[in-house]
Design an enzyme around this catalytic site. Structure first.
Site, PDB file in Angstrom:
ATOM      1  N   CYS A  92       0.777  -1.216   0.213  1.00 48.56           N
ATOM      2  CA  CYS A  92       0.211  -0.095  -0.168  1.00 48.56           C
ATOM      3  C   CYS A  92       0.715   1.320   0.094  1.00 48.56           C
ATOM      4  O   CYS A  92       0.404   2.303  -0.455  1.00 48.56           O
ATOM      5  CB  CYS A  92      -0.945  -0.094   1.035  1.00 48.56           C
ATOM      6  SG  CYS A  92      -2.081  -1.344   1.154  1.00 48.56           S
ATOM      7  N   HIS A 367      -9.204   2.679  -2.430  1.00 44.91           N
ATOM      8  CA  HIS A 367      -7.773   2.745  -2.272  1.00 44.91           C
ATOM      9  C   HIS A 367      -7.138   1.890  -3.152  1.00 44.91           C
ATOM     10  O   HIS A 367      -7.010   0.550  -3.122  1.00 44.91           O
ATOM     11  CB  HIS A 367      -7.616   2.025  -0.598  1.00 44.91           C
ATOM     12  CG  HIS A 367      -6.249   1.649  -0.615  1.00 44.91           C
ATOM     13  ND1 HIS A 367      -4.950   2.146  -0.678  1.00 44.91           N
ATOM     14  CD2 HIS A 367      -5.737   0.871   0.360  1.00 44.91           C
ATOM     15  CE1 HIS A 367      -3.932   1.701  -0.424  1.00 44.91           C
ATOM     16  NE2 HIS A 367      -4.445   0.616   0.342  1.00 44.91           N
ATOM     17  N   CYS A 397      -0.124   2.826   6.247  1.00 47.84           N
ATOM     18  CA  CYS A 397       0.415   1.545   6.517  1.00 47.84           C
ATOM     19  C   CYS A 397       0.493   0.802   5.310  1.00 47.84           C
ATOM     20  O   CYS A 397      -0.231   1.114   4.391  1.00 47.84           O
ATOM     21  CB  CYS A 397      -0.749   0.759   7.494  1.00 47.84           C
ATOM     22  SG  CYS A 397      -2.289   0.609   6.680  1.00 47.84           S
TER      23      CYS A 397
END
Length: 411
Positions: A92, A367, A397
């Site tokens: 991510c 996302h 994160c």
């Protein structure tokens, strides 16, 4: 050491990341990347032969997303063949890392103009050749014994349980995210950086955010069933190991209450974003006006079993590197991978909630894994300009228990 200046940013809208439902799901991933690269070149009249590198984050580098997406996207965008490209994976955190590496190239004097960004089409997940998540790799038993890494959703529930953060608080933050996103969209706060995606035949594919659900209510969120309880206890192999076992291996006795669901977790979407950076000398010589400079960058690791807790220490480290305090920062963007990530970030750093994710986050907007960091940098810069403020901190994160971070200063 030279400064690294941000000249411009742009991003696509985020499309629902499911075949048959999302407006971008039929596009090729490199086409999304080409869309933002072409927009940057045209908006800033850049000589693409002088782009030293295009650095993209793409987490799932299999199937259609394989083969150095950055280079292929640049070629499709019509960039000069002398402009190189590379693609990286920090899960991510890939989008922030790509911008940070672009800045490092410039600050070191290696390059004068670099583009950092990312592209991810989550609608490709599950296709033939798409990756199996690392936490499902039953072959690496040595790593599992040393650092068991469960599914992130189970981690989110474990962290909320450990921290004493209840379902009501998680749902409340998800509701605020939807409200903030709806306000930003209705008032055109994203318009400066948003570029439409057109199909190869010239028809419009998508020109607005597709994932938000402005009708979301606290009552509706409260009715949603927690998503990760069945997953926590599903045997992964013949040994009977489960994601719950993995967490209890490191945190024996922990009672996990399952609280996360589709409404307070990040959305599955497709999207791309890019950030154009140059040295001050190059910008001045070519009549480019900077919008911001990179004030500080860092990377941080934390417990890979809990996986989602590195943003707080990353924020502290990047502030220290910049010689700043929490009070100096005007706006924060913390990726809402799960509600607990943002809620813990706010609580641990004692932040003013009116400075955090003020235009909504991934629970409302989605996302697109490797692209999200670049999108957040774009969003925070636009908002700093709109508010006539100066300093913004972005972090998120990443799987494996990591978090990159960046502080930008508006010029």
């Amino acid at each position: 050491m030279s400064d690294a200046w941000i000249i411009d940013t742009c991003r696509t809208p985020r499309g629902i990341g499911k075949k048959g439902k999302g407006s971008l799901a039929d596009q090729h991933p490199q086409h999304l990347g080409a869309t933002v690269l072409k927009a940057l070149a045209e908006r800033n009249d850049i000589n693409t032969a002088e782009v030293g590198d295009v650095i993209f984050g793409t987490s799932s580098q299999r199937g259609r997303q394989s083969g150095d997406l950055a280079r292929m996207a640049a070629l499709e965008a019509g960039y000069d063949i002398r402009s190189s490209g590379m693609t990286l994976d920090r899960f991510c955190g890939s989008g922030i890392t790509s911008v940070n590496l672009a800045a490092m190239n410039i600050m070191s004097g290696s390059e004068d103009m670099v583009i950092g960004g990312g592209a991810e089409m989550m609608s490709t997940y599950g296709e033939e050749g798409a990756p199996m998540s690392p936490f499902l790799d039953n072959g690496n038993l040595a790593l599992r014994e040393l650092h068991p890494q469960p599914h992130q959703g189970v981690c989110a529930d474990a962290i909320a349980s450990m921290e004493g953060i209840d379902r009501e608080a998680l749902d409340a933050l998800a509701f605020v995210s939807q409200q903030n996103a709806a306000n930003a969209i209705s008032n055109g706060y994203f318009d400066k950086s948003l570029v439409p995606v057109y199909s190869l035949d010239g028809t419009l594919a998508l020109d607005k955010e597709e994932f938000p659900r402005p009708q979301t209510s606290l009552e509706g969120l409260a009715e949603l069933k927690a998503s990760f309880a069945p997953m926590a206890d599903y045997p992964l192999d013949d040994s009977g190991i489960t994601f719950r076992n993995m967490i209890l291996q490191k945190y024996p006795g922990l009672e996990i209450t399952h609280m996360h669901h589709a409404g307070n977790s990040s959305g599955v979407v497709d999207g791309a974003g890019a950030v154009l950076l140059t040295s001050p000398e190059y910008a001045k010589a070519n009549g480019m006006k900077p919008r911001a400079r990179i004030r500080a960058m860092c990377n941080m690791g934390d417990c890979p079993t809990l996986m989602l807790n590195a943003p707080v220490p990353a924020a502290k480290r990047v502030l220290e590197k910049a010689g700043l305090t929490i009070g100096d920062i005007d706006l924060f963007e913390i990726n809402e991978a799960f509600s607990v990530v943002a809620e813990k970030f706010i609580r641990d750093l004692d932040l003013d909630r009116n400075k955090v994710n003020v235009n909504g986050g991934a629970m409302a907007l989605g996302h697109p894994i490797g692209a999200t960091g670049a999108l957040l940098i774009s969003t925070i810069l636009d908002e700093l300009e709109r508010r006539d403020q100066q300093l913004g901190l972005v972090t998120m994160c990443a799987a494996g228990g990591m978090a990159p971070a960046i502080i930008i200063e508006r010029l």
